[in-house]
Write an enzyme that holds these catalytic residues in place. Structure first.
Site, PDB file in Angstrom:
ATOM      1  N   TYR A 121      -0.988 -57.427 -20.575  1.00  0.00           N
ATOM      2  CA  TYR A 121      -0.914 -56.497 -19.810  1.00  0.00           C
ATOM      3  C   TYR A 121       0.646 -55.963 -19.651  1.00  0.00           C
ATOM      4  O   TYR A 121       0.754 -54.809 -19.052  1.00  0.00           O
ATOM      5  CB  TYR A 121      -1.450 -56.800 -18.172  1.00  0.00           C
ATOM      6  N   LYS A 172      -6.675 -70.156 -24.930  1.00  0.00           N
ATOM      7  CA  LYS A 172      -7.108 -70.462 -26.508  1.00  0.00           C
ATOM      8  C   LYS A 172      -5.978 -70.702 -27.346  1.00  0.00           C
ATOM      9  O   LYS A 172      -5.377 -70.375 -28.309  1.00  0.00           O
ATOM     10  CB  LYS A 172      -7.573 -68.729 -26.971  1.00  0.00           C
ATOM     11  N   ASP A 205     -13.559 -69.341 -25.185  1.00  0.00           N
ATOM     12  CA  ASP A 205     -14.953 -69.130 -25.603  1.00  0.00           C
ATOM     13  C   ASP A 205     -16.014 -70.147 -24.706  1.00  0.00           C
ATOM     14  O   ASP A 205     -16.874 -69.649 -24.424  1.00  0.00           O
ATOM     15  CB  ASP A 205     -14.957 -68.890 -26.980  1.00  0.00           C
ATOM     16  N   ASP A 229      -9.232 -61.408 -16.608  1.00  0.00           N
ATOM     17  CA  ASP A 229     -10.001 -60.164 -16.544  1.00  0.00           C
ATOM     18  C   ASP A 229     -11.233 -60.270 -16.878  1.00  0.00           C
ATOM     19  O   ASP A 229     -12.282 -59.914 -16.270  1.00  0.00           O
ATOM     20  CB  ASP A 229      -9.310 -58.913 -17.165  1.00  0.00           C
ATOM     21  N   ASP A 233     -15.171 -60.893 -14.652  1.00  0.00           N
ATOM     22  CA  ASP A 233     -16.426 -60.038 -14.465  1.00  0.00           C
ATOM     23  C   ASP A 233     -17.743 -60.796 -14.697  1.00  0.00           C
ATOM     24  O   ASP A 233     -18.873 -60.985 -14.078  1.00  0.00           O
ATOM     25  CB  ASP A 233     -16.351 -58.972 -15.445  1.00  0.00           C
TER      26      ASP A 233
HETATM   27  C1  IPM Z   1      -9.568 -55.363 -12.817  1.00  0.00           C
HETATM   28  C2  IPM Z   1      -9.582 -54.156 -13.756  1.00  0.00           C
HETATM   29  C3  IPM Z   1      -7.942 -53.778 -14.154  1.00  0.00           C
HETATM   30  C4  IPM Z   1      -7.691 -54.889 -14.994  1.00  0.00           C
HETATM   31  C5  IPM Z   1      -7.992 -52.499 -14.764  1.00  0.00           C
HETATM   32  C6  IPM Z   1      -8.564 -51.536 -14.376  1.00  0.00           C
HETATM   33  C7  IPM Z   1      -6.718 -52.203 -15.086  1.00  0.00           C
HETATM   34  O1  IPM Z   1     -10.362 -54.500 -14.846  1.00  0.00           O
HETATM   35  O2  IPM Z   1      -8.738 -55.416 -11.830  1.00  0.00           O
HETATM   36  O3  IPM Z   1     -10.182 -56.402 -13.241  1.00  0.00           O
HETATM   37  O4  IPM Z   1      -7.810 -54.985 -16.198  1.00  0.00           O
HETATM   38  O5  IPM Z   1      -6.884 -55.871 -14.266  1.00  0.00           O
HETATM   39 MN    MN Z   2     -11.549 -56.326 -14.679  1.00  0.00          MN
END
Ligand code: IPM
Ligand code: MN
Ligand code: NAD
Length: 328
Positions: A121, A172, A205, A229, A233
């Site tokens: 990032y 990793k 993984d 990140d 999710d």
């Molecule tokens: C998150 C989002 C952000 C990230 C993006 C929108 C820059 O996906 O906060 O998880 O990748 O950190």
């Molecule tokens: Mn995200």
């Protein structure tokens, strides 16, 4: 005590879910003095402003920032995400991204600590010979001993305060032998200072398998920016859905305000329809209250968000039900 909060609703479902988060915090009896910042895709398309240094300076005078989501298909990818969200994280040195995950049935309860200022990032890289058949694009991963160590140390401190006292490093190391080596050495050296915290290591993984098949093995996880990140999710998906996943972008040293936002994005596919689950934003606001010393109100909000009776209907219906069960 009144807390001064900068509010960035942002794009898509962002403003919809933030309206409910503010409603619920006020219903919990916490007084907020809010200032709205009109930032995001619509503002950029109107006058070209993404985020200025002056606005960041202004934010240093607030107790915290609350953000909905940013990013819209009307603007090229990265303009708002990097220029607004990552600029906030980097300029305010919000080096820990704390993302808790609790199963609706209580069968797992873990927290991901995502390093929030480095890795892929950081923005190292670029193009050579762009647009030609010999084009080159590089995107480096920046890992500093200082940056890794402060994040790992935060994770150990957090794990030490939890009943299980267990910390897992996810990376990793079998392929990313430079960055992975720095992370693993730092992790092991800091571990020696926390003999009461048990440790484990998973390749990222394999961690994806364990998130789905045996998430109860985890207590606190520490990992790099990009792995964090992606994993968070997945953490949301296995913990009731992404609409329940909250986060805090923390400056643990408190040299400036921290920023709280749901894990999810602006969800253009359901924006403007009152279909978004506001709980992720509400729980992010509860994390903000914890950070501001309002632990009692935060806990009451979390309890109200866990009651299935409050969780049906539109975005506003859910916010109203949660607010009502807090006595509003
Ligand atoms: C998150 C989002 C952000 C990230 C993006 C929108 C820059 O996906 O906060 O998880 O990748 O950190
Ligand atoms: Mn995200
Ligand atoms: P997204 O998280 O916005 O949506 C992914 C899926 O989850 C969609 O199907 C969406 O409808 C669903 N979803 C998300 N939040 C929900 C909620 N509260 N209730 C119910 N369903 C929900 O991810 P995306 O589609 O990849 O990204 C859309 C935009 O958001 C992009 O511009 C992206 O960069 C940005 N983004 C911003 C943030 C942030 O501001 N923190 C985080 C992630 C993505």
């Amino acid at each position: 005590m009144t807390h001064r909060i900068a509010v960035i609703g942002g794009d898509g479902i962002g403003p919809e879910v933030i309206a409910e988060a503010l409603k619920v915090v006020r219903a919990a009896g916490v007084e907020l003095d809010t200032v709205d910042y009109d930032l995001g895709g619509a503002r950029y398309l109107r006058d070209g402003v993404v985020l200025t240094d002056d606005i960041v300076e202004e934010w240093r005078g607030f107790d915290a920032l609350l953000l909905g989501a940013v990013g819209t298909p009307d603007v090229p990818p990265g303009v708002i995400e990097r220029g607004l969200l990552l600029k906030m994280r980097f300029d305010l040195d919000l080096y820990v991204n704390q993302r808790p995950f609790v199963a609706p049935d209580g069968s797992h309860d873990f927290i991901v600590i995502r390093e929030n200022t480095e890795g892929t990032y950081a923005g190292e890289g670029g193009f050579l010979r762009k647009g030609t058949p010999h084009e080159i694009a590089t995107q480096g991963s920046v890992n500093t001993r200082f940056g890794v160590e402060r994040c790992v140390r935060y994770a150990f401190e957090l794990a030490q305060r939890r009943p299980k006292r267990h910390l897992t490093l996810v990376h990793k190391t079998n392929v990313l032998t430079f960055a992975g080596d720095l992370w693993e050495r730092t992790f092991n050296e800091v571990a020696a200072e926390y003999p009461d915290v048990t440790t484990a290591y998973n390749h990222v993984d394999a961690a994806c398998i364990y998130f789905v098949e045996s998430p109860q093995r985890y207590d606190v996880i520490v990992t790099d920016n990009l792995f964090g990140d992606i994993l968070t999710d997945l953490g949301g998906a296995v913990s009731g859905g992404i609409g329940f996943a909250s986060s805090g972008n923390l400056n643990p040293d408190r040299t400036g305000p921290s920023m709280f936002e749901p894990v999810h994005g602006s969800a253009p596919d359901i924006a403007g329809q009152q279909k978004a689950n506001p709980v992720a934003a509400i729980l992010s606001a509860a994390m903000m209250l914890d950070f501001l010393g309002e632990a009692d109100a935060a806990e009451r909000i979390r309890t109200a968000c866990a009651d299935p009776e409050n969780l049906t209907g539109s975005t506003a219906t859910i916010g109203d039900a949660i607010a009502r069960s807090l006595g509003a």
